[in-house]
Design an enzyme around this catalytic site. Structure first.
Site, mmCIF file in Angstrom:
data_model
loop_
_atom_site.group_PDB
_atom_site.id
_atom_site.type_symbol
_atom_site.label_atom_id
_atom_site.label_comp_id
_atom_site.label_asym_id
_atom_site.label_seq_id
_atom_site.Cartn_x
_atom_site.Cartn_y
_atom_site.Cartn_z
ATOM 1 N N TYR A 1 -14.290 8.274 -12.013
ATOM 2 C CA TYR A 1 -13.964 7.118 -11.180
ATOM 3 C C TYR A 1 -14.480 5.837 -11.838
ATOM 4 C CZ TYR A 1 -14.813 3.518 -7.649
ATOM 5 O OH TYR A 1 -14.873 2.311 -6.983
ATOM 6 N N THR B 1 -16.540 -2.511 -9.043
ATOM 7 C CA THR B 1 -17.680 -1.801 -8.461
ATOM 8 C C THR B 1 -18.915 -1.922 -9.351
ATOM 9 O OG1 THR B 1 -18.471 0.444 -8.009
ATOM 10 C CG2 THR B 1 -16.687 0.273 -9.582
ATOM 11 N N ASP B 2 -20.085 -1.714 -8.744
ATOM 12 C CA ASP B 2 -21.332 -1.701 -9.542
ATOM 13 C C ASP B 2 -21.410 -0.461 -10.428
ATOM 14 O OD1 ASP B 2 -21.783 0.207 -7.531
ATOM 15 O OD2 ASP B 2 -23.624 -0.710 -6.781
ATOM 16 N N ALA C 1 -6.186 -1.784 -4.389
ATOM 17 C CA ALA C 1 -5.607 -0.424 -4.433
ATOM 18 C C ALA C 1 -6.229 0.408 -5.544
ATOM 19 C CB ALA C 1 -4.092 -0.508 -4.636
ATOM 20 N N ASP D 1 0.854 -1.198 0.000
ATOM 21 C CA ASP D 1 0.000 0.000 0.000
ATOM 22 C C ASP D 1 0.881 1.235 0.000
ATOM 23 O OD1 ASP D 1 -3.225 0.504 1.148
ATOM 24 O OD2 ASP D 1 -1.822 2.191 1.014
ATOM 25 N N LYS E 1 -12.437 2.560 -13.362
ATOM 26 C CA LYS E 1 -12.620 1.182 -12.885
ATOM 27 C C LYS E 1 -13.046 0.284 -14.052
ATOM 28 C CE LYS E 1 -12.388 -0.250 -9.225
ATOM 29 N NZ LYS E 1 -11.247 -0.795 -8.436
ATOM 30 N N LEU F 1 -0.023 4.123 1.064
ATOM 31 C CA LEU F 1 -0.439 5.017 2.165
ATOM 32 C C LEU F 1 -0.722 6.420 1.629
ATOM 33 C CD1 LEU F 1 1.886 3.840 5.105
ATOM 34 C CD2 LEU F 1 -0.459 3.116 4.571
HETATM 35 P P1 NAD Z 1 -9.922 3.279 -0.041
HETATM 36 O O1 NAD Z 1 -9.860 4.568 -0.765
HETATM 37 O O2 NAD Z 1 -10.409 3.259 1.364
HETATM 38 O O3 NAD Z 1 -8.486 2.572 -0.039
HETATM 39 C C1 NAD Z 1 -7.653 2.545 -1.160
HETATM 40 C C2 NAD Z 1 -6.282 2.080 -0.695
HETATM 41 O O4 NAD Z 1 -5.433 1.983 -1.844
HETATM 42 C C3 NAD Z 1 -5.599 3.036 0.285
HETATM 43 O O5 NAD Z 1 -5.047 2.318 1.363
HETATM 44 C C4 NAD Z 1 -4.504 3.682 -0.545
HETATM 45 O O6 NAD Z 1 -3.372 4.068 0.231
HETATM 46 C C5 NAD Z 1 -4.166 2.552 -1.508
HETATM 47 N N1 NAD Z 1 -3.545 3.047 -2.752
HETATM 48 C C6 NAD Z 1 -3.958 4.055 -3.548
HETATM 49 N N2 NAD Z 1 -3.117 4.206 -4.580
HETATM 50 C C7 NAD Z 1 -2.156 3.259 -4.445
HETATM 51 C C8 NAD Z 1 -1.019 2.887 -5.226
HETATM 52 N N3 NAD Z 1 -0.694 3.544 -6.335
HETATM 53 N N4 NAD Z 1 -0.269 1.854 -4.808
HETATM 54 C C9 NAD Z 1 -0.581 1.173 -3.659
HETATM 55 N N5 NAD Z 1 -1.625 1.503 -2.886
HETATM 56 C C10 NAD Z 1 -2.413 2.519 -3.270
HETATM 57 O O7 NAD Z 1 -10.805 2.343 -0.963
HETATM 58 P P2 NAD Z 1 -11.915 1.254 -0.564
HETATM 59 O O8 NAD Z 1 -13.201 1.951 -0.356
HETATM 60 O O9 NAD Z 1 -11.352 0.360 0.461
HETATM 61 O O10 NAD Z 1 -12.014 0.473 -1.962
HETATM 62 C C11 NAD Z 1 -11.101 -0.580 -2.238
HETATM 63 C C12 NAD Z 1 -11.412 -1.126 -3.633
HETATM 64 O O11 NAD Z 1 -12.768 -1.566 -3.674
HETATM 65 C C13 NAD Z 1 -11.278 -0.093 -4.752
HETATM 66 O O12 NAD Z 1 -10.730 -0.746 -5.866
HETATM 67 C C14 NAD Z 1 -12.708 0.352 -5.022
HETATM 68 O O13 NAD Z 1 -12.856 0.753 -6.343
HETATM 69 C C15 NAD Z 1 -13.459 -0.943 -4.748
HETATM 70 N N6 NAD Z 1 -14.857 -0.800 -4.299
HETATM 71 C C16 NAD Z 1 -15.160 0.023 -3.242
HETATM 72 C C17 NAD Z 1 -16.479 0.081 -2.794
HETATM 73 C C18 NAD Z 1 -16.854 0.959 -1.620
HETATM 74 O O14 NAD Z 1 -18.053 1.105 -1.345
HETATM 75 N N7 NAD Z 1 -15.922 1.537 -0.883
HETATM 76 C C19 NAD Z 1 -17.467 -0.685 -3.420
HETATM 77 C C20 NAD Z 1 -17.121 -1.499 -4.496
HETATM 78 C C21 NAD Z 1 -15.793 -1.563 -4.923
HETATM 79 O O1 DAU Z 2 -21.313 1.736 -5.613
HETATM 80 C C1 DAU Z 2 -20.016 1.393 -5.212
HETATM 81 C C2 DAU Z 2 -19.232 2.645 -4.978
HETATM 82 O O2 DAU Z 2 -19.745 3.216 -3.776
HETATM 83 C C3 DAU Z 2 -17.733 2.429 -4.856
HETATM 84 O O3 DAU Z 2 -17.246 1.923 -6.068
HETATM 85 C C4 DAU Z 2 -17.024 3.739 -4.501
HETATM 86 O O4 DAU Z 2 -15.651 3.490 -4.295
HETATM 87 C C5 DAU Z 2 -17.634 4.274 -3.226
HETATM 88 O O5 DAU Z 2 -17.072 5.521 -2.911
HETATM 89 C C6 DAU Z 2 -19.149 4.412 -3.368
HETATM 90 O O6 DAU Z 2 -19.505 5.476 -4.290
HETATM 91 P P1 DAU Z 2 -20.710 6.478 -3.996
HETATM 92 O O7 DAU Z 2 -20.489 7.703 -4.770
HETATM 93 O O8 DAU Z 2 -22.020 5.792 -4.149
HETATM 94 O O9 DAU Z 2 -20.468 6.699 -2.397
HETATM 95 P P2 DAU Z 2 -20.503 8.023 -1.495
HETATM 96 O O10 DAU Z 2 -20.417 7.556 -0.089
HETATM 97 O O11 DAU Z 2 -19.557 9.053 -1.951
HETATM 98 O O12 DAU Z 2 -21.980 8.572 -1.739
HETATM 99 C C7 DAU Z 2 -23.120 7.781 -1.493
HETATM 100 C C8 DAU Z 2 -24.338 8.589 -1.899
HETATM 101 O O13 DAU Z 2 -24.491 9.692 -0.982
HETATM 102 C C9 DAU Z 2 -24.238 9.205 -3.270
HETATM 103 O O14 DAU Z 2 -25.534 9.218 -3.872
HETATM 104 C C10 DAU Z 2 -23.792 10.649 -3.006
HETATM 105 C C11 DAU Z 2 -24.443 10.944 -1.656
HETATM 106 N N1 DAU Z 2 -23.716 11.894 -0.788
HETATM 107 C C12 DAU Z 2 -22.395 11.640 -0.519
HETATM 108 C C13 DAU Z 2 -21.668 12.478 0.299
HETATM 109 C C14 DAU Z 2 -20.206 12.208 0.574
HETATM 110 C C15 DAU Z 2 -24.358 12.979 -0.196
HETATM 111 O O15 DAU Z 2 -25.575 13.190 -0.417
HETATM 112 N N2 DAU Z 2 -23.644 13.801 0.619
HETATM 113 C C16 DAU Z 2 -22.321 13.618 0.879
HETATM 114 O O16 DAU Z 2 -21.726 14.451 1.609
#
Ligand code: NAD
Ligand code: DAU
Length: 363
Positions: free
Chosen positions: A162, A136-137, A84, A35, A166, A37
């Site tokens: 984004y 992601t969806d 990542a 990672d 992906k 970081l």
């Molecule tokens: P996050 O942003 O919390 O974590 C991302 C991590 O990747 C961090 O620890 C960051 O330091 C590391 N990173 C970034 N660039 C890097 C690089 N160049 N080399 C090595 N490490 C690096 O993300 P998350 O929410 O945990 O999501 C993880 C994965 O899951 C992502 O691929 C995201 O697209 C996918 N995903 C997230 C969600 C969600 O709801 N959070 C849903 C579906 C899929």
């Molecule tokens: O669907 C999967 C995705 O979910 C992942 O691939 C992404 O990494 C993850 O960030 C997430 O994306 P969203 O854009 O759906 O998540 P977020 O939490 O940013 O926002 C959720 C919903 O809430 C979206 O409709 C935007 C809204 N929102 C978000 C924030 C941060 C608000 O209304 N106010 C806010 O301040």
């Protein structure tokens, strides 16, 4: 089956939960976490790991192909689970370049490293390795109110930088499987929530703001719909696909629910009203504030999870209400974690950048 796993992005939200899950449930597996970081990754997420003797952390970039090759060789890695990424949609709107760099070029670099080491140097092992890609969806685009949920073969139609980055990385992964015979699996998951989520995302942001009596910013009309999944369920789904999923296949993962953002925020406020009866900010729902919408905001996501259920027997264990309660409790009990994350200079400047302009443009 796999004994030495390289997790990329294991200091982030889902990655750190996955590292924990694997160390807790798989006594024969060694985990290497690579990672960089960035602002989203923190060693605070990896404190008090179960079985730390089966875990190694390397600070580094997935774009550094030589470093990844070295890790693959040194630890005889037989599975890569690639988390990542740059993951926040709002950041991708304000600064898409980092998303193209990390999500597209970073994935490309990782794929080149495994192609060289697994399919070149260790040809004999090629049938016993696996590259698992976390997606992601959002690659499927946005659904109208009555449209059926996304299936694995729904055409890609990403809307944000984004989602496009992906989708692009998913296509590279499929191409490496098709062209070079790289053994891959892929999961497309809906919105995760739970412990260690960086407070830029909806649920932790709302919890932290409500605790301090700050406005709860609702983008647009707040009627956008997401399919929420407790992070532990996601981690188990990934493990099951890694163990038993068919090579070359993708699996949808989701929580089988369809609340609006307003319903989620109201549910969080109700939980806080109950858990913090003496709070001066009760009722917390009074803190909700409508702000300018996200440009290009996807209206609705929904995941059809029949395939993973039928083939692998996976189902989400946590109902939304239960998962939200666990999540709010976790944030209430982890004040030190919150302080450490908030101390980052970058966090405050992100809030200023995203929300000050948003509130102003609503005036
Ligand atoms: P996050 O942003 O919390 O974590 C991302 C991590 O990747 C961090 O620890 C960051 O330091 C590391 N990173 C970034 N660039 C890097 C690089 N160049 N080399 C090595 N490490 C690096 O993300 P998350 O929410 O945990 O999501 C993880 C994965 O899951 C992502 O691929 C995201 O697209 C996918 N995903 C997230 C969600 C969600 O709801 N959070 C849903 C579906 C899929
Ligand atoms: O669907 C999967 C995705 O979910 C992942 O691939 C992404 O990494 C993850 O960030 C997430 O994306 P969203 O854009 O759906 O998540 P977020 O939490 O940013 O926002 C959720 C919903 O809430 C979206 O409709 C935007 C809204 N929102 C978000 C924030 C941060 C608000 O209304 N106010 C806010 O301040």
């Amino acid at each position: 089956m796999f004994s030495h796993i390289l997790v990329t992005g294991g200091a982030g939200f889902i990655g750190s939960n996955f590292v924990r899950t694997v160390l807790r449930t798989q006594p024969d597996v060694f985990v290497v976490n690579l990672d960089l970081l960035t602002y989203a990754g923190s060693l605070e997420n990896l404190k008090e790991l179960p079985s730390p003797d089966r875990y190694e952390f390397t600070k580094g970039d997935i774009c550094d192909q030589a470093l990844v090759e070295d890790i693959l060789r040194r630890y005889k890695i037989d599975a890569v689970v690639h988390f990542a990424a740059e993951s926040h949609v709002d950041r991708s709107i304000l600064g898409p370049a980092a998303f193209v760099h990390t999500n597209i070029l970073g994935t490309f670099s990782l794929l080149e490293a495994v192609r060289k080491v697994w399919l070149g140097e260790r040809k004999a092992d090629a049938g016993t390795v696996r590259y698992h890609h976390i997606s992601t969806d959002e690659v499927f685009g946005s659904l109208t109110a009555d449209a059926p949920a996304f299936e694995e073969n729904t055409p890609y139609s990403p809307n944000s930088p984004y989602a496009a980055s992906k989708a692009s990385s998913d296509h590279l992964v499929r191409a490496y499987a098709h062209t070079y015979g790289l053994p891959i699996t892929l999961t497309n998951c809906s919105n995760n929530y739970g412990p260690y989520q960086f407070p830029e995302k909806l649920i932790p942001l709302m919890i932290l703001n409500a605790l301090e009596g700050k406005p709860l910013p609702i983008y647009g009309d707040g009627k956008q719909i997401r399919d929420w999944l407790y992070v532990e369920d996601h981690c188990e789904a990934i493990w099951q696909v890694l163990q038993s999923g068919q090579t070359g296949e993708s699996y949808n993962v989701g929580g089988n629910n369809q609340p609006t953002n307003l319903e989620i925020v109201d549910a969080i406020c109700d939980i806080l009203d109950e858990l913090k009866p003496a709070s001066p900010y009760r009722p917390h729902a009074g803190l909700k504030k409508s702000v300018a919408d996200r440009p290009g905001h996807d209206r609705r996501y929904a995941m059809n999870i029949n395939k993973i259920g039928l083939e692998l027997g996976w189902q989400p264990k946590y109902a939304l209400k239960e998962g939200l309660l666990k999540t709010v409790r976790w944030y209430l009990e982890h004040g030190n974690w919150i302080q450490a994350i908030r101390k980052q200079k970058e966090y405050q400047s992100w809030l200023d950048k995203n929300y000050t302009e948003r509130v102003e443009s609503k005036k």
